[in-house]
Design a protein around this motif. Structure first.
Motif, PDB file in Angstrom:
ATOM      1  N   THR A   1     -12.963 -20.153   1.668  1.00 59.50           N
ATOM      2  CA  THR A   1     -12.794 -18.827   1.069  1.00 59.50           C
ATOM      3  C   THR A   1     -13.059 -17.699   2.056  1.00 59.50           C
ATOM      4  O   THR A   1     -12.358 -16.690   2.036  1.00 59.50           O
ATOM      5  CB  THR A   1     -13.749 -18.649  -0.133  1.00 59.50           C
TER       6      THR A   1
ATOM      7  N   GLN B   1      -9.612 -17.583   5.279  1.00 63.71           N
ATOM      8  CA  GLN B   1      -8.817 -16.445   4.796  1.00 63.71           C
ATOM      9  C   GLN B   1      -8.921 -15.264   5.760  1.00 63.71           C
ATOM     10  O   GLN B   1      -7.942 -14.565   6.011  1.00 63.71           O
ATOM     11  CB  GLN B   1      -9.274 -16.019   3.398  1.00 63.71           C
TER      12      GLN B   1
ATOM     13  N   PHE C   1      -6.629 -15.836   8.630  1.00 65.76           N
ATOM     14  CA  PHE C   1      -5.224 -15.547   8.266  1.00 65.76           C
ATOM     15  C   PHE C   1      -4.934 -14.063   8.516  1.00 65.76           C
ATOM     16  O   PHE C   1      -3.919 -13.692   9.091  1.00 65.76           O
ATOM     17  CB  PHE C   1      -4.949 -15.842   6.784  1.00 65.76           C
TER      18      PHE C   1
ATOM     19  N   ILE D   1       2.284 -20.291   4.846  1.00 65.28           N
ATOM     20  CA  ILE D   1       1.340 -19.521   4.024  1.00 65.28           C
ATOM     21  C   ILE D   1       2.092 -18.456   3.215  1.00 65.28           C
ATOM     22  O   ILE D   1       2.431 -17.395   3.747  1.00 65.28           O
ATOM     23  CB  ILE D   1       0.265 -18.822   4.898  1.00 65.28           C
TER      24      ILE D   1
ATOM     25  N   HIS E   1       1.248 -16.236   1.058  1.00 63.83           N
ATOM     26  CA  HIS E   1       0.648 -14.901   0.928  1.00 63.83           C
ATOM     27  C   HIS E   1       1.075 -13.933   2.020  1.00 63.83           C
ATOM     28  O   HIS E   1       1.279 -12.756   1.765  1.00 63.83           O
ATOM     29  CB  HIS E   1      -0.891 -15.006   0.942  1.00 63.83           C
TER      30      HIS E   1
ATOM     31  N   TYR F   1      -3.334  -9.703   1.933  1.00 68.85           N
ATOM     32  CA  TYR F   1      -4.050  -9.928   0.679  1.00 68.85           C
ATOM     33  C   TYR F   1      -5.294 -10.797   0.895  1.00 68.85           C
ATOM     34  O   TYR F   1      -6.319 -10.603   0.245  1.00 68.85           O
ATOM     35  CB  TYR F   1      -3.136 -10.610  -0.349  1.00 68.85           C
ATOM     36  N   CYS F   2      -5.182 -11.779   1.805  1.00 65.91           N
ATOM     37  CA  CYS F   2      -6.180 -12.859   1.869  1.00 65.91           C
ATOM     38  C   CYS F   2      -7.609 -12.386   2.148  1.00 65.91           C
ATOM     39  O   CYS F   2      -8.556 -13.082   1.792  1.00 65.91           O
ATOM     40  CB  CYS F   2      -5.757 -13.899   2.896  1.00 65.91           C
ATOM     41  N   TYR F   3      -7.790 -11.209   2.768  1.00 61.32           N
ATOM     42  CA  TYR F   3      -9.169 -10.811   3.040  1.00 61.32           C
ATOM     43  C   TYR F   3      -9.936 -10.483   1.749  1.00 61.32           C
ATOM     44  O   TYR F   3     -11.173 -10.450   1.749  1.00 61.32           O
ATOM     45  CB  TYR F   3      -9.243  -9.661   4.058  1.00 61.32           C
TER      46      TYR F   3
ATOM     47  N   TYR G   1     -10.339 -12.442  -0.645  1.00 65.42           N
ATOM     48  CA  TYR G   1     -11.157 -13.635  -0.921  1.00 65.42           C
ATOM     49  C   TYR G   1     -12.437 -13.595  -0.081  1.00 65.42           C
ATOM     50  O   TYR G   1     -13.537 -13.853  -0.576  1.00 65.42           O
ATOM     51  CB  TYR G   1     -10.381 -14.917  -0.586  1.00 65.42           C
ATOM     52  N   SER G   2     -12.265 -13.305   1.222  1.00 70.08           N
ATOM     53  CA  SER G   2     -13.440 -13.245   2.111  1.00 70.08           C
ATOM     54  C   SER G   2     -14.396 -12.158   1.628  1.00 70.08           C
ATOM     55  O   SER G   2     -15.609 -12.351   1.576  1.00 70.08           O
ATOM     56  CB  SER G   2     -13.031 -12.919   3.550  1.00 70.08           C
TER      57      SER G   2
END
Ligand SMILES: [Zn+2]
Length: 590
Positions: A449, A453, A456, A505, A507, A514-516, A518-519
């Motif tokens: 997570t 992320q 990415f 990927i 996303h 977008y993925c940050y 989650y982090s």
């Protein structure tokens, strides 16, 4: 309450709607129609010099419509989730979706008018908007980057067959992929999600074969997939940077999330600096698996787990106790979910197989669905989803427009509840095998997570700049490999095919950067948890206050009030310190 009160049952939706047909239901539809017609009739009152009291009335109608549509929509969704094959549920859900889309279209004019209004009159009306200020401000957040109406129309029109079409083509190509692997002497043809199940296979040769087959297929199409990505990135630059004047490609996403640019930069930098922490963990994991060095194929390899099963009443008790130790306010809210019969935890055929919490209205206890199988991960899911319910109940004092927390804050109470549970379970556990399982499961998740992320997004940031400079897809793959090398160091053996992971990927194609989120969400909670460890009891009221804001303020304002500076690297590092302690204990256990 005794343990016997906590039984595996299905939920009751009676609090949501009294009926789904008949006079009572017809009355609800009639009330909704009256509210929508009322709002439509007031359309000609919308002008820059609308009086404060007229504006207040319109806002009250908007709230009433939101409240009734939430009830109807949620009923359709929850009824269906409880039995995905029930024809009545399907028909009701379909009917409600259609009705709600129509209402959305009929009432859209209000938000369009509000977004378009000049700053002067907007400021005057905001002063009398009470709890709904942040909701209204959020609608206007993109105003400085909004173009003229004809320009916006052209962009919409061209996107349908332009960038949106490219995303569709990407999805069409990749979802048609099939993968062939031999498992137990049998050649299987699998979809990607079926294939990915085997990355957790106990056999090392199966895990390797699965990744090699996945990238064999993606690499065959890498030229086309890479080219699609290049076009999407260039389109992003021409629209967002050239036309809309955003300062950087990622600034668009930061504004959606309402998180300042420097905060996101700090978050990503602290993640980059902590890659070495997880490298230590991967070295440990290699040892558990009897390997000198972990291969990239082995990241999700299962550990020889203890197979302890936990009966549901015991799970409910341990989750509630862990909440109660922190604050009786939290356990009191969680108990309401049980007491109101809003929890559906039993496993039964045709039920939705996932887990979620549905917070419908401030005045209603949320509904929680999960499938309890008695594994440790199911207990963690119970804590997680009850955490969401607690967050909603803490924010119950707000209007429906200010009640749901924004994306960066949405996982605060859920992950925090998991942390409290983990602490409680570790407290009473002397068996080293169980301790190892509990901690390793948490660190595995934190890797997936937080670090994965963040890397990415670090790649995306680089890729957007490189593509502007005319970089080819082969060169991008080279940069991706360097990104993985920075992430894994010497701790993990990378095979060459992983340089093409980025074309797999979705996303980064459909929702850049977008993925940050989650982090951000996970690390925020770990950092808050660190503050709790350091401050003890004095942290409790701060935490309750953070939850009680719901979505009524920006993330920065909410955290600022609690004395937290999101722009400070030390705050985010606190989150990693929690993980460092866990890895330290795992090293000691080994
Ligand atoms: Zn969640």
């Amino acid at each position: 309450m005794s343990d016997d009160s906590y039984q595996l049952t299905h939920w009751s939706l009676a609090d949501l709607l009294p009926a789904t047909k008949g006079p009572e239901f017809d009355q609800i539809l009639a009330d909704l129609e009256a509210a929508v017609a009322g709002l439509e009739a007031s359309r000609d009152r919308l002008s820059p010099d609308i009086t404060e009291s007229d504006f207040g009335q319109l806002l009250a109608s908007v709230e009433q419509i939101a409240s009734l549509t939430s009830r109807l929509g949620a009923y359709g969704y929850l009824w269906y989730a409880g039995d995905t094959q029930d024809q009545d549920a399907l028909a009701f859900r379909g009917r409600m979706e259609k009705l709600l889309t129509e209402i959305q279209n009929r009432t859209l004019f209000f938000t369009l008018w509000w977004k378009d209004l000049d700053d002067g009159p907007a400021a005057r009306l905001l002063r009398v908007s009470g709890d709904n200020v942040y909701y209204l401000e959020s609608l206007r957040r993109f105003k400085p980057h909004t173009l003229s109406e004809p320009e916006e129309k052209i962009i919409n029109l061209k996107d349908v067959n332009g960038s949106s079409a490219l995303v569709t083509v990407y999805e069409m190509i990749t979802s048609a992929f099939t993968f062939k692997v031999e498992i137990d002497g049998e050649l299987k043809e699998l979809t990607r999600s079926e294939l990915m199940v085997y990355v957790r296979d106990p056999r090392p040769e199966v895990r390797a074969a699965v990744y090699q087959e996945m990238y064999r297929v993606f690499i065959e199409q890498s030229t086309v997939l890479g080219q699609i990505y290049q076009h999407l990135v260039r389109d992003w630059a021409s629209e967002q940077l050239t036309l809309r004047k955003f300062a950087s490609p990622i600034a668009v996403r930061n504004l959606v999330n309402d998180v300042p640019d420097p905060v996101v930069d700090t978050l990503l930098e602290v993640c980059r600096e902590n890659a070495a922490l997880f490298q230590r963990y991967f070295q440990l994991k290699a040892g558990w698996l009897g390997l000198d060095r972990l291969r990239r194929y082995d990241i999700y390899a299962p550990l020889s787990a203890s197979d302890r099963r936990i009966p549901f009443p015991e799970a409910a008790r341990v989750v509630l106790d862990s909440l109660n130790d922190f604050s009786p306010t939290l356990s009191g809210h969680a108990r309401r979910v049980f007491a109101d019969d809003h929890l559906d935890a039993e496993v039964r055929p045709r039920k939705d197989t996932g887990a979620f919490c549905s917070s419908v209205l401030p005045e209603l206890t949320p509904w929680v669905l999960l499938n309890y199988n008695g594994q440790l991960s199911d207990v963690a899911t119970l804590a997680h989803e009850l955490g969401h319910a607690i967050h909603a109940l803490m924010a119950a004092g707000h209007s429906i427009l200010a009640y749901h927390s924004s994306l960066p804050m949405a996982e605060t109470a859920s992950v925090f509840s998991e942390m409290l549970l983990l602490d409680r379970l570790l407290e009473g556990e002397s068996d080293p095998a169980v301790r190892r399982d509990l901690l390793a499961r948490f660190v595995d998740d934190a890797y997936a997570t937080v670090i994965r992320q963040a890397f990415f997004v670090l790649f995306e940031r680089e890729a957007h700049a490189l593509i502007e400079e005319g970089c080819t897809s082969d060169e991008l793959a080279e940069h991706y490999l360097a990104n993985l090398e920075a992430q894994f160091g010497d701790a993990v053996e990378l095979s060459d095919e992983f340089r093409w992971e980025w074309v797999s990927i979705p996303h980064i194609y459909h929702t850049p950067f977008y993925c940050y989120a989650y982090s951000f969400g996970q690390l925020l909670v770990l950092a808050l948890y660190r503050q709790f460890q350091v401050e003890g009891e004095t942290f409790v009221p701060k935490y309750l206050k953070i939850l009680a804001y719901g979505g009524s303020r920006s993330p920065a304002e909410i955290l600022d009030e609690a004395g937290i500076d999101m722009a400070s690297p030390a705050f985010w590092q606190g989150g990693f310190d929690v993980i460092a302690d866990m890895i330290g204990e795992l090293e000691a256990l080994a």
